[in-house]
Design a protein around this motif. Structure first.
Motif, short mmCIF file in Angstrom:
data_model
loop_
_atom_site.label_atom_id
_atom_site.label_comp_id
_atom_site.label_asym_id
_atom_site.label_seq_id
_atom_site.Cartn_x
_atom_site.Cartn_y
_atom_site.Cartn_z
N PRO A 63 0.82 -1.21 0.00
CA PRO A 63 0.00 0.00 0.00
C PRO A 63 0.86 1.26 0.00
O PRO A 63 1.90 1.30 0.65
CB PRO A 63 -0.77 -0.11 1.31
CG PRO A 63 0.17 -0.85 2.21
CD PRO A 63 0.93 -1.81 1.34
N THR A 64 0.41 2.25 -0.72
CA THR A 64 1.11 3.52 -0.75
C THR A 64 0.11 4.62 -1.07
O THR A 64 -0.82 4.41 -1.85
CB THR A 64 2.23 3.51 -1.81
OG1 THR A 64 2.94 4.73 -1.77
CG2 THR A 64 1.66 3.32 -3.21
N PRO A 65 0.24 5.79 -0.44
CA PRO A 65 -0.63 6.91 -0.82
C PRO A 65 -0.35 7.31 -2.27
O PRO A 65 0.80 7.28 -2.72
CB PRO A 65 -0.23 8.02 0.15
CG PRO A 65 0.44 7.33 1.28
CD PRO A 65 1.12 6.13 0.68
N CYS A 66 -1.38 7.68 -3.00
CA CYS A 66 -1.23 8.06 -4.40
C CYS A 66 -1.67 9.51 -4.59
O CYS A 66 -2.59 9.99 -3.91
CB CYS A 66 -2.08 7.15 -5.30
SG CYS A 66 -1.63 5.40 -5.21
N ASP A 67 -1.01 10.19 -5.50
CA ASP A 67 -1.41 11.56 -5.82
C ASP A 67 -2.81 11.58 -6.41
O ASP A 67 -3.56 12.53 -6.21
CB ASP A 67 -0.41 12.18 -6.80
CG ASP A 67 0.96 12.39 -6.16
OD1 ASP A 67 1.01 12.54 -4.93
OD2 ASP A 67 1.96 12.40 -6.90
N ARG A 68 -3.13 10.55 -7.15
CA ARG A 68 -4.47 10.45 -7.74
C ARG A 68 -5.25 9.36 -7.01
O ARG A 68 -4.90 8.19 -7.09
CB ARG A 68 -4.35 10.10 -9.23
CG ARG A 68 -3.68 11.19 -10.06
CD ARG A 68 -3.66 10.85 -11.54
NE ARG A 68 -2.81 9.72 -11.84
CZ ARG A 68 -3.23 8.61 -12.45
NH1 ARG A 68 -4.50 8.47 -12.79
NH2 ARG A 68 -2.40 7.63 -12.70
N PRO A 69 -6.32 9.71 -6.28
CA PRO A 69 -7.04 8.71 -5.49
C PRO A 69 -7.64 7.59 -6.32
O PRO A 69 -7.89 6.50 -5.78
CB PRO A 69 -8.13 9.53 -4.79
CG PRO A 69 -8.25 10.79 -5.57
CD PRO A 69 -6.89 11.06 -6.13
N GLU A 70 -7.86 7.82 -7.61
CA GLU A 70 -8.41 6.75 -8.43
C GLU A 70 -7.44 5.59 -8.58
O GLU A 70 -7.80 4.50 -9.01
CB GLU A 70 -8.82 7.28 -9.82
CG GLU A 70 -7.68 7.81 -10.68
CD GLU A 70 -7.44 9.29 -10.47
OE1 GLU A 70 -6.79 9.90 -11.33
OE2 GLU A 70 -7.90 9.84 -9.44
N GLN A 71 -6.16 5.80 -8.21
CA GLN A 71 -5.17 4.74 -8.31
C GLN A 71 -5.26 3.75 -7.17
O GLN A 71 -4.85 2.60 -7.32
CB GLN A 71 -3.76 5.34 -8.31
CG GLN A 71 -3.35 6.01 -9.61
CD GLN A 71 -1.90 6.46 -9.53
OE1 GLN A 71 -1.52 7.21 -8.62
NE2 GLN A 71 -1.11 6.01 -10.45
N CYS A 72 -5.73 4.17 -6.00
CA CYS A 72 -5.65 3.29 -4.84
C CYS A 72 -6.75 3.61 -3.84
O CYS A 72 -6.67 4.60 -3.11
CB CYS A 72 -4.28 3.42 -4.18
SG CYS A 72 -3.96 2.17 -2.93
N PHE A 73 -7.80 2.80 -3.82
CA PHE A 73 -8.84 2.96 -2.81
C PHE A 73 -9.53 1.62 -2.58
O PHE A 73 -9.37 0.65 -3.34
CB PHE A 73 -9.87 4.02 -3.22
CG PHE A 73 -10.67 3.68 -4.45
CD1 PHE A 73 -11.72 2.78 -4.40
CD2 PHE A 73 -10.39 4.28 -5.67
CE1 PHE A 73 -12.47 2.47 -5.53
CE2 PHE A 73 -11.13 3.98 -6.81
CZ PHE A 73 -12.17 3.07 -6.73
N PHE A 74 -10.31 1.58 -1.52
CA PHE A 74 -11.07 0.39 -1.13
C PHE A 74 -12.47 0.85 -0.76
O PHE A 74 -12.64 1.87 -0.09
CB PHE A 74 -10.39 -0.28 0.07
CG PHE A 74 -11.28 -1.19 0.87
CD1 PHE A 74 -11.54 -2.47 0.45
CD2 PHE A 74 -11.83 -0.77 2.08
CE1 PHE A 74 -12.34 -3.32 1.20
CE2 PHE A 74 -12.63 -1.59 2.84
CZ PHE A 74 -12.88 -2.88 2.39
N LEU A 75 -13.47 0.10 -1.18
CA LEU A 75 -14.87 0.44 -0.88
C LEU A 75 -15.57 -0.79 -0.35
O LEU A 75 -15.44 -1.88 -0.91
CB LEU A 75 -15.57 0.96 -2.13
CG LEU A 75 -17.04 1.37 -1.98
CD1 LEU A 75 -17.37 2.53 -2.92
CD2 LEU A 75 -17.99 0.21 -2.28
N SER A 76 -16.35 -0.61 0.72
CA SER A 76 -17.10 -1.71 1.30
C SER A 76 -18.52 -1.27 1.61
O SER A 76 -18.73 -0.25 2.28
CB SER A 76 -16.43 -2.20 2.60
OG SER A 76 -17.22 -3.18 3.24
N GLY A 77 -19.49 -2.02 1.13
CA GLY A 77 -20.89 -1.77 1.46
C GLY A 77 -21.27 -2.53 2.71
O GLY A 77 -22.20 -3.36 2.70
N CYS A 78 -20.58 -2.25 3.82
CA CYS A 78 -20.75 -3.04 5.04
C CYS A 78 -22.18 -2.97 5.57
O CYS A 78 -22.66 -3.92 6.19
CB CYS A 78 -19.75 -2.58 6.09
SG CYS A 78 -19.59 -0.79 6.25
N GLY A 79 -22.87 -1.86 5.35
CA GLY A 79 -24.23 -1.74 5.85
C GLY A 79 -25.22 -2.66 5.15
O GLY A 79 -26.33 -2.88 5.64
#
Length: 499
Positions: A332-348
């Motif tokens: 994992p690494t922070p990216c200048d462009r968020p579209e490069q690295c994210f995670f999404l969870s529909g936990c609800g």
């Protein structure tokens, strides 16, 4: 009766308190926040509940280690375990690769999926997963015929092979390398820095099958707290510990804002680097203090907490998590462009409590890796922020939501942002040093933090000691209590009997 004070009420602290109580200790738990539970605790906004530190875990299948530990603790029947179905997966969009890839929570299904996309990489794919299985067979938490004491002793020595060594020996394809690296996001260390055994301790669970718990981490905390109350354990909230008292090289108690408490043993579950400031200089040797202070930590996170209205509910969010990752062995690494690295969870979507008023809204979280340095300019002390902080968080939230929409068309229809969290949030609300969500890095070349300290009666526990995550923090409590009582193998046998 031996008296034990447990500092911190996260899953490690609560588990340690319960195990100690069952071994005849008089136990008190001390928590600086207003509510017990640490990262398990849920918060609500507009009646919608959100989890912070618990989203899913492995080890909860029948015969698996976390299920056995919870059964031993007496909470197995007080929670509802929800297995991800066969089609459940982490759906990964790798930058530059034409289609998303489903990383199924099954050795067999993820192998088949990767062979479908990378048929020419068959030999390497099979070699990779067989190696992970072989390493898992050497870990006593997954192969209970392996002696525990010898395994724990081996963790004190640097590993010789990294995850990156294995991946690069199996494939040179960047997209495939990214998918094989995916579990690093569950422990926060890059493939080149994580030893193969330590990585397998997390990854094997992902490939065995994933689970969540109805009502999320709060249900786990509530179950542990109920059993602790029944056992007569006192949990003090809004009770920050200011100092650990010692005399002649051993613990005598703790000091809080409300007074001193005598104790024969103290279990410290926050980040180990916080320990030196709580013990007198005569108590800890300078070399040991410096080692703890200099620990290298994992990254933090920037999180968007939001909800999707009932009319636009999207069933694709129920049992699938969504990732966007660069083709790299550096995640994992922070990216200048968020579209490069994210995670999404529909936990609800997985939770009987996951809806808002009248059951119309479902909780969704989006997160990306973050550096402490991003938020530090807004820091004006605990819970104090510079005026531009709110604008910065809104801007980052908008960028992250736009990144999801660009990668997954229609996935967030009807989504609205409700709250955000930055590294400053994790520091202030959970006492995470510099916001590090997985504590110290379990790297191949970093000082290993064990349960025993240089002060008699002072013990460490939590995800910075043994392993990360819910399972790692829980098992660290088992190891700490076994070390304190001198009957680790007996305790381990009792847990194995609960399989």
């Amino acid at each position: 009766m031996r008296r034990a004070a447990v500092i911190g009420s996260g899953i490690s602290g609560l588990t340690a308190a319960l195990l100690l109580s069952r071994r005849g200790f008089a136990v008190s738990v001390f928590e600086k926040q207003r509510e017990a539970g640490g990262a398990l605790h849920r918060f609500r906004r507009g009646s919608i509940p959100f989890d912070v530190g618990f989203h899913y875990t492995g080890g909860l299948g029948h015969g698996e280690i976390l299920r056995a530990l919870w059964r031993h603790c007496g909470i197995d029947g007080k929670i509802t375990i929800l297995p991800f179905p066969e089609q459940g997966s982490d759906c990964v969009r790798v930058e530059g690769f034409p289609e998303p890839i489903h990383a199924y929570f099954s050795y067999e299904r993820i192998t088949d999926e990767l062979l479908r996309f990378f048929p020419r990489e068959k030999k390497g794919i099979l070699q990779f997963f067989q190696t992970i299985r072989d390493v898992a067979a050497s870990i006593p938490f997954y192969n209970m015929e392996v002696p525990l004491a010898g395994f724990l002793q081996s963790l004190a020595f640097p590993e010789q092979s990294s995850l990156a060594d294995l991946i690069t020996s199996c494939t040179a394809n960047p997209a495939l390398q990214t998918v094989l690296s995916l579990p690093v996001l569950l422990h926060g260390v890059r493939p080149g820095n994580i030893g193969l055994t330590m990585h397998t301790s997390v990854a094997h669970l992902m490939y065995q099958g994933m689970y969540t718990v109805d009502r999320g981490g709060q249900a786990i905390a509530d179950a542990l707290l109920q059993v602790l109350r029944e056992a007569g354990v006192t949990v003090h909230t809004s009770a920050p510990v200011e100092h650990i008292l010692t005399e002649n090289g051993r613990v005598t108690g703790i000091r809080t804002s409300t007074g001193d408490f005598d104790a024969d043993d103290v279990v410290f579950t926050p980040h180990p680097s916080l320990l030196p400031d709580m013990v007198s200089s005569a108590g800890l040797r300078k070399v040991y203090r410096n080692r703890l202070r200099d620990l290298e930590n994992t990254l933090s996170m920037f999180i968007v907490f939001g909800a999707i209205e009932e009319a636009k509910h999207n069933e694709r969010l129920r049992w699938t998590n969504y990732y966007s990752l660069p083709a790299s062995l550096k995640i994992p690494t922070p990216c200048d462009r968020p579209e490069q690295c994210f995670f999404l969870s529909g936990c609800g979507y997985r939770d009987t409590e996951g809806a808002g008023k009248n059951g119309k809204d479902r909780a969704v979280i989006i997160m990306r890796p973050a550096n402490w340095e991003e938020a530090e300019p807004f820091d004006r002390g605990p819970r104090k922020r510079a005026g531009a902080y709110s604008r910065w968080k809104k801007s980052e939230a908008d960028r992250l939501v736009s990144a999801v929409q660009a990668n997954w068309d229609g996935l967030l229809n009807g989504f609205r942002v409700i709250n955000t969290a930055s590294p400053l949030t994790f520091r202030d609300e959970l006492s995470y040093v510099r916001g590090a969500v997985y504590g110290r890095q379990h790297t191949m070349n970093q000082f290993g933090v064990g349960a025993r300290t240089k002060v008699s009666g002072l013990w460490l526990s939590g995800q910075s000691t043994l392993m990360t995550g819910v399972l790692g923090a829980s098992l660290s409590a088992l190891v700490t209590v076994g070390s304190m009582t001198g009957d680790l193998e007996t305790l381990w046998r009792e847990v194995r009997e609960c399989v």
